[in-house]
Design a protein around this motif. Sequence first.
Motif, PDB file in Angstrom:
ATOM      1  N   TRP A  86     106.621 171.992   0.600  1.00  0.00           N
ATOM      2  CA  TRP A  86     105.911 172.630  -0.503  1.00  0.00           C
ATOM      3  C   TRP A  86     105.059 173.775   0.029  1.00  0.00           C
ATOM      4  O   TRP A  86     104.414 173.663   1.057  1.00  0.00           O
ATOM      5  CB  TRP A  86     105.013 171.624  -1.216  1.00  0.00           C
ATOM      6  N   LEU A  87     105.038 174.862  -0.719  1.00  0.00           N
ATOM      7  CA  LEU A  87     104.202 175.995  -0.362  1.00  0.00           C
ATOM      8  C   LEU A  87     102.734 175.733  -0.685  1.00  0.00           C
ATOM      9  O   LEU A  87     101.839 176.053   0.076  1.00  0.00           O
ATOM     10  CB  LEU A  87     104.675 177.246  -1.121  1.00  0.00           C
ATOM     11  N   GLU A  88     102.491 175.099  -1.862  1.00  0.00           N
ATOM     12  CA  GLU A  88     101.121 175.025  -2.367  1.00  0.00           C
ATOM     13  C   GLU A  88     100.403 173.722  -2.064  1.00  0.00           C
ATOM     14  O   GLU A  88      99.209 173.604  -2.303  1.00  0.00           O
ATOM     15  CB  GLU A  88     101.091 175.248  -3.887  1.00  0.00           C
ATOM     16  N   LEU A  89     101.106 172.703  -1.589  1.00  0.00           N
ATOM     17  CA  LEU A  89     100.472 171.401  -1.416  1.00  0.00           C
ATOM     18  C   LEU A  89     100.150 171.122   0.038  1.00  0.00           C
ATOM     19  O   LEU A  89     100.900 171.511   0.936  1.00  0.00           O
ATOM     20  CB  LEU A  89     101.385 170.289  -1.926  1.00  0.00           C
ATOM     21  N   ASN A  90      99.027 170.436   0.262  1.00  0.00           N
ATOM     22  CA  ASN A  90      98.837 169.810   1.552  1.00  0.00           C
ATOM     23  C   ASN A  90      99.981 168.812   1.683  1.00  0.00           C
ATOM     24  O   ASN A  90     100.041 167.848   0.919  1.00  0.00           O
ATOM     25  CB  ASN A  90      97.487 169.090   1.546  1.00  0.00           C
ATOM     26  N   PRO A  91     100.950 169.027   2.580  1.00  0.00           N
ATOM     27  CA  PRO A  91     102.208 168.275   2.508  1.00  0.00           C
ATOM     28  C   PRO A  91     102.080 166.821   2.949  1.00  0.00           C
ATOM     29  O   PRO A  91     102.504 166.420   4.018  1.00  0.00           O
ATOM     30  CB  PRO A  91     103.146 169.057   3.426  1.00  0.00           C
ATOM     31  N   ALA A  92     101.476 166.038   2.089  1.00  0.00           N
ATOM     32  CA  ALA A  92     101.356 164.611   2.375  1.00  0.00           C
ATOM     33  C   ALA A  92     102.714 163.941   2.409  1.00  0.00           C
ATOM     34  O   ALA A  92     102.846 162.833   2.907  1.00  0.00           O
ATOM     35  CB  ALA A  92     100.486 163.956   1.302  1.00  0.00           C
ATOM     36  N   PHE A  93     103.747 164.611   1.851  1.00  0.00           N
ATOM     37  CA  PHE A  93     105.079 164.021   1.790  1.00  0.00           C
ATOM     38  C   PHE A  93     105.956 164.459   2.968  1.00  0.00           C
ATOM     39  O   PHE A  93     107.084 164.055   3.069  1.00  0.00           O
ATOM     40  CB  PHE A  93     105.785 164.445   0.502  1.00  0.00           C
ATOM     41  N   ASN A  94     105.451 165.317   3.822  1.00  0.00           N
ATOM     42  CA  ASN A  94     106.311 165.943   4.821  1.00  0.00           C
ATOM     43  C   ASN A  94     106.215 165.275   6.183  1.00  0.00           C
ATOM     44  O   ASN A  94     106.225 165.927   7.204  1.00  0.00           O
ATOM     45  CB  ASN A  94     105.945 167.418   4.973  1.00  0.00           C
ATOM     46  N   ASP A  95     106.088 163.987   6.203  1.00  0.00           N
ATOM     47  CA  ASP A  95     105.865 163.288   7.452  1.00  0.00           C
ATOM     48  C   ASP A  95     107.018 162.339   7.740  1.00  0.00           C
ATOM     49  O   ASP A  95     107.069 161.233   7.228  1.00  0.00           O
ATOM     50  CB  ASP A  95     104.539 162.517   7.394  1.00  0.00           C
ATOM     51  N   ALA A  96     107.949 162.788   8.547  1.00  0.00           N
ATOM     52  CA  ALA A  96     109.098 161.947   8.871  1.00  0.00           C
ATOM     53  C   ALA A  96     108.694 160.738   9.713  1.00  0.00           C
ATOM     54  O   ALA A  96     109.414 159.756   9.783  1.00  0.00           O
ATOM     55  CB  ALA A  96     110.147 162.769   9.622  1.00  0.00           C
ATOM     56  N   ALA A  97     107.514 160.817  10.334  1.00  0.00           N
ATOM     57  CA  ALA A  97     107.081 159.721  11.201  1.00  0.00           C
ATOM     58  C   ALA A  97     106.578 158.519  10.412  1.00  0.00           C
ATOM     59  O   ALA A  97     106.541 157.410  10.935  1.00  0.00           O
ATOM     60  CB  ALA A  97     105.987 160.216  12.141  1.00  0.00           C
ATOM     61  N   SER A  98     106.177 158.719   9.176  1.00  0.00           N
ATOM     62  CA  SER A  98     105.713 157.592   8.365  1.00  0.00           C
ATOM     63  C   SER A  98     106.416 157.614   7.013  1.00  0.00           C
ATOM     64  O   SER A  98     105.802 157.898   5.988  1.00  0.00           O
ATOM     65  CB  SER A  98     104.189 157.657   8.168  1.00  0.00           C
ATOM     66  N   PRO A  99     107.717 157.344   7.002  1.00  0.00           N
ATOM     67  CA  PRO A  99     108.508 157.524   5.788  1.00  0.00           C
ATOM     68  C   PRO A  99     108.174 156.563   4.662  1.00  0.00           C
ATOM     69  O   PRO A  99     108.527 156.820   3.518  1.00  0.00           O
ATOM     70  CB  PRO A  99     109.950 157.305   6.276  1.00  0.00           C
ATOM     71  N   GLY A 100     107.483 155.490   4.932  1.00  0.00           N
ATOM     72  CA  GLY A 100     107.192 154.540   3.870  1.00  0.00           C
ATOM     73  C   GLY A 100     105.860 154.765   3.190  1.00  0.00           C
ATOM     74  O   GLY A 100     105.459 153.977   2.345  1.00  0.00           O
ATOM     75  N   ASP A 101     105.170 155.833   3.553  1.00  0.00           N
ATOM     76  CA  ASP A 101     103.820 156.001   3.022  1.00  0.00           C
ATOM     77  C   ASP A 101     103.569 157.478   2.727  1.00  0.00           C
ATOM     78  O   ASP A 101     104.306 158.356   3.154  1.00  0.00           O
ATOM     79  CB  ASP A 101     102.790 155.493   4.036  1.00  0.00           C
ATOM     80  N   ILE A 102     102.508 157.736   1.958  1.00  0.00           N
ATOM     81  CA  ILE A 102     102.035 159.081   1.697  1.00  0.00           C
ATOM     82  C   ILE A 102     100.688 159.217   2.373  1.00  0.00           C
ATOM     83  O   ILE A 102      99.787 158.427   2.132  1.00  0.00           O
ATOM     84  CB  ILE A 102     101.880 159.338   0.183  1.00  0.00           C
ATOM     85  N   ARG A 103     100.541 160.177   3.226  1.00  0.00           N
ATOM     86  CA  ARG A 103      99.254 160.379   3.861  1.00  0.00           C
ATOM     87  C   ARG A 103      98.918 161.866   3.859  1.00  0.00           C
ATOM     88  O   ARG A 103      99.806 162.717   3.851  1.00  0.00           O
ATOM     89  CB  ARG A 103      99.237 159.837   5.288  1.00  0.00           C
ATOM     90  N   PHE A 104      97.636 162.166   3.865  1.00  0.00           N
ATOM     91  CA  PHE A 104      97.201 163.551   3.885  1.00  0.00           C
ATOM     92  C   PHE A 104      97.172 164.073   5.319  1.00  0.00           C
ATOM     93  O   PHE A 104      96.870 163.344   6.248  1.00  0.00           O
ATOM     94  CB  PHE A 104      95.823 163.678   3.243  1.00  0.00           C
ATOM     95  N   HIS A 105      97.473 165.356   5.459  1.00  0.00           N
ATOM     96  CA  HIS A 105      97.472 165.998   6.762  1.00  0.00           C
ATOM     97  C   HIS A 105      96.317 166.985   6.844  1.00  0.00           C
ATOM     98  O   HIS A 105      95.900 167.557   5.843  1.00  0.00           O
ATOM     99  CB  HIS A 105      98.778 166.772   6.985  1.00  0.00           C
ATOM    100  N   SER A 106      95.858 167.227   8.045  1.00  0.00           N
ATOM    101  CA  SER A 106      94.842 168.251   8.243  1.00  0.00           C
ATOM    102  C   SER A 106      95.481 169.629   8.160  1.00  0.00           C
ATOM    103  O   SER A 106      96.707 169.781   8.254  1.00  0.00           O
ATOM    104  CB  SER A 106      94.182 168.078   9.620  1.00  0.00           C
TER     105      SER A 106
END
Length: 275
Positions: A26-46
């Motif tokens: 996503w261009l506009e979102l803090n990509p909480a969904f873009n984490d291949a390392a934790s595929p079962g969860d949604i987490r926020f990134h710095s």
Amino acid sequence: LLWLLYVRRVRGDLRECRGAFVETPWLELNPAFNDAASPGDIRFHSYDEVRAQRVALAAPRIFKSHSLWDEMPLSDDDEAVNARVKCVTILRSLYSMPASLHNHMRAMTAKSQEYINLPPAPADFDTFFDKLFVPILVPKIVAWYAGYWARRRHPNLLTLWYEDVVRDMAGAVRRIERHCGWEPIDERTLRERVLPKCTQAWMYEHQFDKVLLGITALFRRDGPHRFVRAPRGSADAATAANKNVLSDAQRARLRAALLKDLPLEVVKFALCEDR
């Protein structure tokens, strides 16, 4: 469109595909969904994590966005920006959008609905249309179209229609290549390795939701099919099925809601009444 762009970029080689939420963030979102390392969860990134993820993407970088047009990286006078950024948007008649979006939102998990700040979609379509789509989502659609219409002739913006892309994917790829200034992919690779992996049949056969998404936290496993948002069959049949979901009264209500804040020419364009 995102999948088509990604498969074209890698020339049909999906061996290292981590899912489109990673490869086309996503261009506009803090990509909480873009984490291949934790595929079962949604987490926020710095911010630093986000920047590192995006810098690491292979060029040409492809981002997806639902942003309003005054938030998009298009400039009316900055040649340096316009030399680096190309926008492609794909549209469908807004008459087909309620059915498509209802199916999509019903498949979302409670966690992902909370993340995008929208209430859960009612199971009943008429309730969804009356209580959520018209009062909550139509104003967002109006804001998007108002900005789009003002910039529709921007030289760095290419507009495609969904039905045209499905009918002639090869032609769509060539239009995108010309628009973006990409060197054309050879015809044999396009026909034999790229386009076959962008059909609905291939998506079903190869568990498309897993290939495209790459994570499981956003959509329910027992929900409606997550990305092919209409009954199986040809694209034209699916489009017709979605259009026919709205009653005459609902179509009239949608048109009237759009006309409250958009000029007639924009509403006719958005509803494909002149196509």
